[in-house]
Design a protein around this motif. Structure first.
Motif, PDB file in Angstrom:
ATOM      1  N   VAL A  17       0.917  -1.312   0.101  1.00 22.18           N
ATOM      2  CA  VAL A  17      -0.012  -0.093   0.138  1.00 22.18           C
ATOM      3  C   VAL A  17       1.108   1.204   0.060  1.00 22.18           C
ATOM      4  N   TYR A  18       1.822   1.182   0.725  1.00 21.59           N
ATOM      5  CA  TYR A  18       3.021   2.436   0.912  1.00 21.59           C
ATOM      6  C   TYR A  18       3.482   2.806  -0.303  1.00 21.59           C
ATOM      7  N   LEU A  19       3.690   1.554  -1.131  1.00 23.84           N
ATOM      8  CA  LEU A  19       4.231   1.739  -2.590  1.00 23.84           C
ATOM      9  C   LEU A  19       2.997   2.364  -3.561  1.00 23.84           C
ATOM     10  N   LEU A  20       2.222   1.750  -3.274  1.00 15.75           N
ATOM     11  CA  LEU A  20       0.949   2.203  -4.130  1.00 15.75           C
ATOM     12  C   LEU A  20       0.637   3.752  -4.350  1.00 15.75           C
ATOM     13  N   LEU A  21       0.916   4.325  -3.134  1.00 13.62           N
ATOM     14  CA  LEU A  21       0.580   5.788  -2.789  1.00 13.62           C
ATOM     15  C   LEU A  21       1.660   6.496  -3.349  1.00 13.62           C
ATOM     16  N   SER A  22       2.823   5.917  -3.780  1.00 12.69           N
ATOM     17  CA  SER A  22       3.839   7.067  -4.205  1.00 12.69           C
ATOM     18  C   SER A  22       3.698   7.348  -5.410  1.00 12.69           C
ATOM     19  N   ARG A  27       7.155   2.275  -8.764  1.00  9.72           N
ATOM     20  CA  ARG A  27       6.852   1.900  -7.485  1.00  9.72           C
ATOM     21  C   ARG A  27       5.363   1.514  -7.539  1.00  9.72           C
ATOM     22  N   ILE A  28       4.582   1.922  -7.991  1.00 13.29           N
ATOM     23  CA  ILE A  28       3.087   1.634  -7.955  1.00 13.29           C
ATOM     24  C   ILE A  28       3.024   0.126  -8.454  1.00 13.29           C
TER      25      ILE A  28
ATOM     26  N   GLU B 707      11.973   9.526  -3.358  1.00 18.23           N
ATOM     27  CA  GLU B 707      10.904  10.509  -3.437  1.00 18.23           C
ATOM     28  C   GLU B 707      10.978  11.808  -2.408  1.00 18.23           C
ATOM     29  N   ALA B 721      -0.943   2.847   5.173  1.00 17.43           N
ATOM     30  CA  ALA B 721      -0.385   1.533   4.631  1.00 17.43           C
ATOM     31  C   ALA B 721      -0.519   0.725   5.881  1.00 17.43           C
TER      32      ALA B 721
END
Lengths: 112, 957
Positions: A17-22, A27-28, B707, B721
């Motif tokens: 989830v953390y990667l999805l939100l970047s 990363r997504i 990032e 998350a």
């Protein structure tokens, strides 16, 4: 075993989830892969682990492990392979055309 | 399937065929080719008059969704027959008329007839359906075809505006009607109209009765353009005139009338039904006739006249429902005269208004204008058209000896009768009915005369016209001449209709008033003595003529009553407000940022899952039955967790991809430990291919930057998350701590060999028990692979983006030539490829009983070919294996689908597999199952898909 697996599932989901939100498309993509792994392990853990032999009747065992999650996961692996490939190519093509893989830059205007 | 079903389907078939007619027969106007459809239908429905008159109802049912009580049930009774005749009869004339009205070369006649026939079929469906849901479906189809026809000249702004307006209003009404139908279903437990009518219980005390009635009335009033929902009808006049004549005057707008008539047996007897139907009708009558008087456009005038006449018929149906207040006998029969008048006027209106619309079309066609201020004196050049118009307008104004005169007299009788009703103050309030009706008739007389005399008499002013007017071609005159003749015939011999159509239709509206085998006795006389009605008509003519003469001097009769407020302005404002409001509301949360959308999804997940678990108190932590843990497993899990956690921190793209691959291989190992050999095999190959794909595509993408997300965003990301991770952990723990349901796994374990002849249960589930799912799955995969092919190959002109790869890219991504340092790879791969291929074939064949199957075999084969392509170069690989992999995907899908369809040959349901044991040479006793054939399809598809994906990307320049 189930406890450790549950914790590992939690970690996979959290990182996914953390990667999805970047912002970066790569990363997504990696985030979706991790989440997929999480889902697969979750399905497997739900039906209890190591309760019998592998679901092959040739094993002639007393009891077999639940085959349904395995059938579901097999389907899911193949489907997510298709989705991931499509995604990768979409990202690759988007970058080729637009010169960025930053989702914030790829977002449309308000009028679109 | 009955002939009646066929009758409904025929227009749809012709609708589908008409573009083909158009293409094939270039020289013939498509109208001639579709004309046989309505004519044959008209003849068929005429042949049904005697049996229906004899009290027979023709019916038939085709099951559709039997489990929900929804079947395509059709039936033909008096009411349905009347409408079916109108639809097919006027339909034939309109098609004939349109052949001359719409030029084959200038207009899109191919689509015109598609829409028109679509409407015809839908309208027949409305009036012949017994099932309310089917009725609703056809009802909405009439709205849609009306929308398409109004927007026929879609490049005109007025046309699209009118089309949109009609669609919005009638569809909102239609949805309300659907809700009403469902409420009726809840009360009665059936969707069948006849069953509901046949119920011998009083529904009025049901709490849902009133809402059901109001909702259904809303549907009827919007469709039949009753005040204040009438505003769409004048704008619908943007449609070609044949359409206005057909849909917006003779048939579609009468669907609301039909609905009220059809539901009368259910709702009549309720006080509110009587009041609502009569009151809305009479208000619409007076309002429409008043507005019609002020119009200067021929079609607008006819539109308001139609609104007013629809109000008249609606009033009559309302008044007729008064008969249900009495339990049969003379009292009831006394009020059914209103119903009789309603049906008679319904026919008459279709006849004279159809003729008048066609006249308006002729005038428009031959002079180029419909504005009565520019017209005049056409009588001399268009004598036939003038005669038709004379008959039509006199009939509309209610002058003898035309049919309109008779039905207007009967209308007066009905409103006079109602004053005698000694229920709920009818004697005082009811006195309004004759007065309003009489005044409205005066207005009707005035606009009828305006239409006739302003167009055809007076000073000719041809210099204002675009064309030099002349009489219309004969084909355009035949349909209105037929209608005008009918207006005369029905006026002189009204009883032609009364026995054949009116009596059976009345029997359908008032079934409870008749004994078995009885019919209503309808006798209409042209001369009925010196009755009050006749004096009322005389008064209409007298005062109407005075008003016609004085009209230019009376301001109210020519100018709008209110300029600052109107229903149309209210509609426009409401539309604008909801438009702006909706877009503002949407842009508030549809920000275009993928991050926001994902946050919504995850928050929803967190809230719903945790709330549900809390609510049903399903959070359990019972570690008692857990499997033991070994040290290797702990090491695997640690490896999994560490590699996953490291991904967000890495700055190297390659590293991130490899770390993700590592987690994938850890998962593969876990599959091995958890006794899932099929999964482990699949995951391993997929992971390898995916990593290769990732590297192939992302090799040239920019370096992963650390990032620089502000903490303000980073913190919420992290919190979400963590919340998702925690919720999932709790779900996993609770799910593994005992079951809430019985497992269905035992079934598969028990029957996998017995029913499907396979020992690998997972494979059996995939190809046999859930074969249909797998078919769809490989279809999805096939679509994805074609999508990828399209993405890479499709290069739209003018979309050249910045060349971010530069020239260096050229040499790197092309594997057409093997590279110099591939010697070791080339040598080893030659042997490896054969081993992998052999193994893949084994995996595929063994799949039914041992780990393996189509998916795994296919992926394995594909990876062998990939290896070949990488070591020998793509060109060399293609000469070795000359297969078009995109076609292979198609072949695989076909094989899988045909295996499924094959079951039908044996009379078994889709995807019924069978198996047997055979003695084969070399192989000994072998089991052959049709499931294997299906798996072969899966195998071919997977090879095709994987290769398409990889080769497409690998070869992209």
């Amino acid at each position: 075993m189930e406890l450790y697996m549950s914790l590992a599932i939690g970690v996979l989901f959290t990182v996914g989830v953390y990667l999805l939100l970047s912002k970066s498309l790569l990363r997504i993509l990696l985030g979706t892969s991790l989440m997929t792994h999480g889902v697969h392990l979750l399905l497997l853990t739900m039906s209890r682990l190591k309760t019998g032999a592998a679901p092959l009747l040739g094993e002639k065992a007393e009891s077999y492990i639940d085959p349904i999650p395995q059938a579901l996961i097999l389907t899911s692996i193949v489907i997510s392979f298709g989705v991931t490939s499509f995604f990768i190519v979409l990202a690759y093509k988007a970058y080729q055309k637009l010169g960025t893989d930053d989702m914030e830059q790829l977002r449309g205007d308000g009028d679109e | 399937m009955t002939l009646l079903h066929v009758a409904i389907i025929i227009p749809f078939l012709f609708a589908a065929a008409s573009p083909i007619f158009y293409k094939l027969l270039k020289r013939v106007h498509t109208g001639w080719l579709v004309l046989p459809a309505p004519m044959a239908l008209f003849i068929y429905f005429c042949s049904q008059i005697p049996p229906v008159r004899g009290g027979e109802t023709i019916e038939g049912a085709v099951p559709w969704i039997p489990s929900l009580g929804i079947d395509f049930t059709v039936y033909l009774d008096g009411l349905g027959l009347l409408f079916a005749l109108l639809i097919s009869g006027i339909g034939s004339l309109v098609v004939l008329y349109s052949i001359f009205y719409l030029s084959k070369t200038k207009e899109a006649v191919n689509v015109f007839y598609v829409y028109l026939l679509l409407f015809m079929g839908a309208m027949l469906g409305v009036v012949l359906s017994d099932n309310m849901i089917v009725l609703y479906a056809f009802w909405e189809l009439t709205s849609i075809s009306s929308f398409l026809l109004i927007a026929f000249w879609h490049y005109r702004e007025r046309s699209t505006y009118g089309a949109m307006k009609s669609l919005l209003i009638t569809v909102i009404g239609g949805l309300a009607m659907l809700a009403g139908f469902i409420l009726l279903y809840l009360i009665t437990g059936t969707f069948s109209l006849r069953e509901i009518i046949g119920l011998d219980v009083n529904l009025t005390h049901e709490s849902l009765f009133l809402p059901a009635m109001l909702l259904i009335l809303l549907g009827a009033f919007t469709k039949s353009a009753q005040f204040p929902f009438h505003i769409w009808l004048p704008d619908a006049m943007e449609a070609p005139t044949p359409v206005s004549a057909y849909l917006h005057s003779a048939t579609m707008v009468k669907a609301g009338i039909y609905l009220v008539a059809r539901f009368s047996p259910i709702f009549a007897g309720d006080k509110l039904w009587f009041w609502l139907v009569s009151a809305f009708g009479i208000i619409t009558l007076i309002y429409g006739s008043f507005r019609a008087m002020k119009q200067t456009d021929l079609k607008s005038l006819l539109a308001f006249s139609t609104i007013s006449q629809l109000g008249l018929i609606m009033t009559l149906l309302g008044l007729g429902s008064a008969s249900a207040f009495f339990s049969g006998g003379a009292d009831s029969l006394f009020y059914t005269k209103a119903t009789m008048a309603a049906i008679f006027h319904l026919i008459n209106h279709a006849v004279f208004k159809g003729a008048l619309f066609m006249v308006a079309g002729i005038v428009d066609h031959e002079t180029g204008t419909r504005d009565i201020r520019k017209l005049g004196g056409l009588m001399a050049v268009m004598p036939i058209t003038f005669s038709i118009a004379l008959i039509g307008t006199f009939s509309m104004a209610g002058l003898p000896p035309f049919n309109g005169f008779l039905s207007k007299e009967m209308f007066f009788t009905a409103v006079l009768n109602i004053t005698e009703l000694n229920l709920f103050n009818m004697q005082t309030v009811g006195a309004l009915f004759p007065i309003v009706a009489w005044v409205a008739s005066i207005f009707t007389y005035v606009y009828s005369m305006l239409l006739l005399f302003r167009t055809f008499t007076g000073k000719a002013q041809f210099e204002k016209l675009d064309k030099k007017p002349h009489e219309a071609p004969i084909g355009m005159l035949i349909p209105p001449v037929v209608l005008a003749s009918l207006a005369v015939i029905f006026g002189l011999f009204p009883n032609l209709l009364s026995y054949s159509l009116i009596e059976p239709a009345m029997a359908a509206i008032h079934p409870s008033l008749l004994h078995e085998g009885d019919t209503f006795l309808v006798k209409i006389e042209l001369w009925h003595g010196w009755t009050p009605e006749l004096f009322m008509t005389a008064g209409v003519v007298l005062l109407g003529t005075v008003l016609y003469k004085l009209r230019p001097r009376i301001k109210v009769a020519t100018e709008p009553l209110f300029t600052f407020v109107s229903l149309n302005k209210t509609y426009d404002a409401a539309l604008r407000v909801s438009d702006i409001g909706a877009s503002r509301l949407t842009s508030r949360y549809m920000t275009g940022s993928i991050r926001h959308y994902l946050i919504y999804i995850f928050l929803f997940l967190i809230v719903t899952v945790s709330a549900t678990m809390m609510f049903v108190s399903d959070i359990r932590f019972d570690f008692s039955g857990h499997a033991p843990t070994t040290v290797y497993e702990i090491m695997l899990i640690i490896g999994l967790v560490v590699s996953a956690l490291a991904i967000p921190f890495t700055t190297s793209r390659l590293m991130a991809i490899i770390l993700t691959g590592t987690t994938g291989y850890m998962v593969t190992m876990l599959f091995v430990i958890f006794r899932a050999p099929d999964l482990a095999l699949t995951q391993m190959i997929v992971e390898t291919v995916s990593v290769a794909l990732f590297l192939l595509c992302f090799y040239h993408l920019p370096k992963l930057k650390k990032e620089k997300i502000p903490l303000k965003l980073k913190l919420p990301n992290l919190l979400i998350a963590l919340a998702v991770g925690t919720v999932m952990t709790i779900v996993a723990l609770s799910a593994s701590s005992g079951r809430s349901f019985e497992t269905i796994a035992d079934y598969f374990v028990e029957y996998s060999y017995e029913l499907a002849g396979g020992k690998n249960i997972v494979n059996v589930i995939l190809v046999d028990f859930r074969g249909f799912d797998t078919l769809l799955e490989i279809t999805v995969l096939g679509i994805a692979s074609y999508g990828i092919y399209g993405l890479i190959k499709l290069n739209l002109k003018g979309e050249e983006g910045p060349d971010v790869f530069g020239t260096k890219h050229q040499s790197n991504l092309i594997y057409d030539q093997p590279r110099s340092n591939d010697v070791i790879l080339k040598t080893i791969s030659k042997i490896a490829i054969f081993i992998i291929l052999t193994f893949s074939v084994y995996l595929f064949l063994a799949g039914h009983n041992h780990p393996g199957g189509g998916f795994i075999g296919g992926l394995m084969t594909a990876s062998a070919i990939v290896l070949l392509a990488m070591s020998q170069g793509i060109k060399a690989a293609q000469t070795i294996i000359p297969i078009d992999f995109r076609k292979l995907t198609g072949i695989g899908l076909t094989v899988a689908l045909l295996t499924g369809i094959g079951s039908f040959v044996f009379g078994a349901p889709f995807f019924s597999h069978s198996f047997g044991y055979f003695q084969l040479p070399l192989l000994g006793e072998t089991e052959l199952a049709t499931a294997m054939l299906f798996d072969l399809g899966v195998y071919l598809t997977v090879v095709g898909i994987t290769m398409t994906i990889i080769l497409t990307i690998g070869r992209d320049k």
